[in-house]
Design an enzyme around this catalytic site. Structure first.
Site, PDB file in Angstrom:
ATOM      1  N   ASN A 150       0.725  -1.121  -0.021  1.00 49.32           N
ATOM      2  CA  ASN A 150       0.046  -0.044  -0.116  1.00 49.32           C
ATOM      3  C   ASN A 150       0.760   1.324  -0.014  1.00 49.32           C
ATOM      4  O   ASN A 150       0.408   2.199  -0.419  1.00 49.32           O
ATOM      5  CB  ASN A 150      -1.137  -0.076   1.078  1.00 49.32           C
ATOM      6  N   CYS A 324       2.083   8.712  11.120  1.00 52.39           N
ATOM      7  CA  CYS A 324       1.941   9.741  11.950  1.00 52.39           C
ATOM      8  C   CYS A 324       0.492   9.534  12.893  1.00 52.39           C
ATOM      9  O   CYS A 324       0.478  10.080  13.714  1.00 52.39           O
ATOM     10  CB  CYS A 324       1.633  10.949  10.817  1.00 52.39           C
TER      11      CYS A 324
END
Ligand code: PLP
Length: 390
Positions: A150, A324
């Protein structure tokens, strides 16, 4: 501000043709497909049609398609099933770069006494099949490897890996969530036992997925209860969404060839221009076979989050290679597994295109990104030092 959406590996826009297909199944044709009356029966017909459409895209048989709630459920169901099918086997092989839907499950199992081998990748994100051959043994219940990554788009040699698994009597599962609809797959000529896909990655809604289970492959359900999906996944079907997924698969089947070429041309142009205009870049996985829509570009001496915020101010949606979401600034596990240098991994940005991406949008990114990088490098002490050496 009109968005320039280049984050299609995160999720895609529902195609309006797909939305039109699902629309009647909320307020008008809301019957339960399991009901005996005509009102449920007409929904059942559409469910059958959707199953056939998904099967056609995969080169599979309709009864090999099990509808689930998402790619994550499909991955979890495949792994759990393999362990129940082979209760005496205690070993699973996967890779270091899998999606958390597979990796977290495997790591949890390792705490419960299962032996987990996480295969390495090289600096381009490629798998070494010799490592798989060396790791597999008679205790291996399952080999689970993603079809395409991905983050980088790198495609694994899944058919060869599946054959190696079969020779040792292990089941083979692939997380093909990023591959389905982007590259052709043909289960009729495959050694894959189980395959996961997710609707929202191919212009269907979120919250619908499929686990392909080859005819004859032993399978134990993850969700038990009613007899839906031939006893392989209990729970009243999400009819509107699975009908939408059927339509999305039909569209992918019909248009994949021409979309693949057009999307690849735009991705390649973006890659060429950005590497020419921005000094000290590298393409993560650039030397490997990759999905046509994905570009992971690493830019030294800049922070991915800073780039994303400045891109976002210009209406451009991309994603970074940092974890993140967890609040940490660690580079992603994928880039770390590839040994991408720390200075590059932090400044990695993923652009992922779709059938709706236009040349004009690519032009905008080519115009906007280089000055953003220059500005961020000018602001950072490392960047200034680096630029001073130019
Ligand atoms: N596997 C891969 C490779 C993915 O990219 C994703 C989603 O990002 C998933 C699994 C999870 O799919 P879902 O969001 O449908 O649970």
């Amino acid at each position: 501000m009109k968005e320039i959406y280049l984050d299609n590996n995160a999720t895609t826009k529902v195609d309006e043709r797909v939305f039109e297909e699902m629309r009647p199944y909320f307020c008008e044709l809301y019957g339960n497909p399991s009901s005996m009356h005509f009102f449920g029966g007409q929904v059942q017909k559409k469910v059958d049609e959707a199953r056939s459409r998904v099967a056609a895209l995969l080169g599979a048989l309709p009864d090999e398609i099990v509808f689930t709630a998402c790619g994550t459920e499909s991955d979890n169901a495949a792994i759990r099933s393999a362990l129940e099918v082979f209760p005496e086997k205690r070993h699973i092989i996967t890779s270091r770069v899998e999606h958390p839907a597979v990796l977290t499950q495997c790591r949890n199992l390792s705490k419960r006494g299962y032996r987990i081998t996480e295969l390495n990748v090289d600096s381009e994100g490629r798998l070494d099949l010799e490592e798989l051959k060396a790791a597999i043994d008679n205790d291996t219940a399952l080999v689970t490897l993603m079809y395409a990554n991905n983050e980088t788009g790198v495609i694994f040699p899944i058919e060869e890996a599946a054959k190696i698994a079969k020779e040792k009597g292990a089941l083979f599962h692939t997380d093909a969530v990023q591959a389905v609809g982007k590259i052709p797959l043909n289960m009729a000529e495959s050694a894959i036992d189980m395959l996961s896909l997710s609707g929202h990655k191919l212009h269907a809604p979120k919250g619908i997925g499929v686990l392909y289970v080859r005819r004859g492959t032993p399978f134990r359900p993850f969700l038990v209860g009613g007899h839906q999906e031939r006893g392989r996944r209990a729970g009243t079907e999400n009819t509107a969404s699975l009908i939408a997924l059927g339509k999305a698969c039909e569209l992918a089947h019909v248009h994949m060839e021409e979309e693949r070429v057009r999307v690849r041309e735009m991705r390649d142009r973006l890659e060429r221009e950005l590497t020419a205009l921005i000094p000290n870049t590298r393409i993560n996985g650039g030397g490997a076979d990759r999905l046509p829509n994905t570009l992971s570009i690493a830019m030294e001496f800049v922070e991915g989050e800073g780039i994303l915020l400045l891109l976002s101010e210009k209406g451009i949606c991309a994603s970074s290679g940092s974890a993140c979401t967890s609040g940490s600034l660690e580079p992603s596990h994928v880039l770390r597994a590839m040994g991408v240098p720390f200075t590059c991994a932090h400044g990695s940005i993923r652009f992922s295109l779709s059938r709706f991406t236009t040349d004009a949008e690519i032009d905008t990114v080519i115009r906007e990104l280089p000055p953003i990088i220059k500005r961020l490098r000018d602001m950072s002490p490392f960047g200034r030092e680096f630029l001073g050496k130019q």
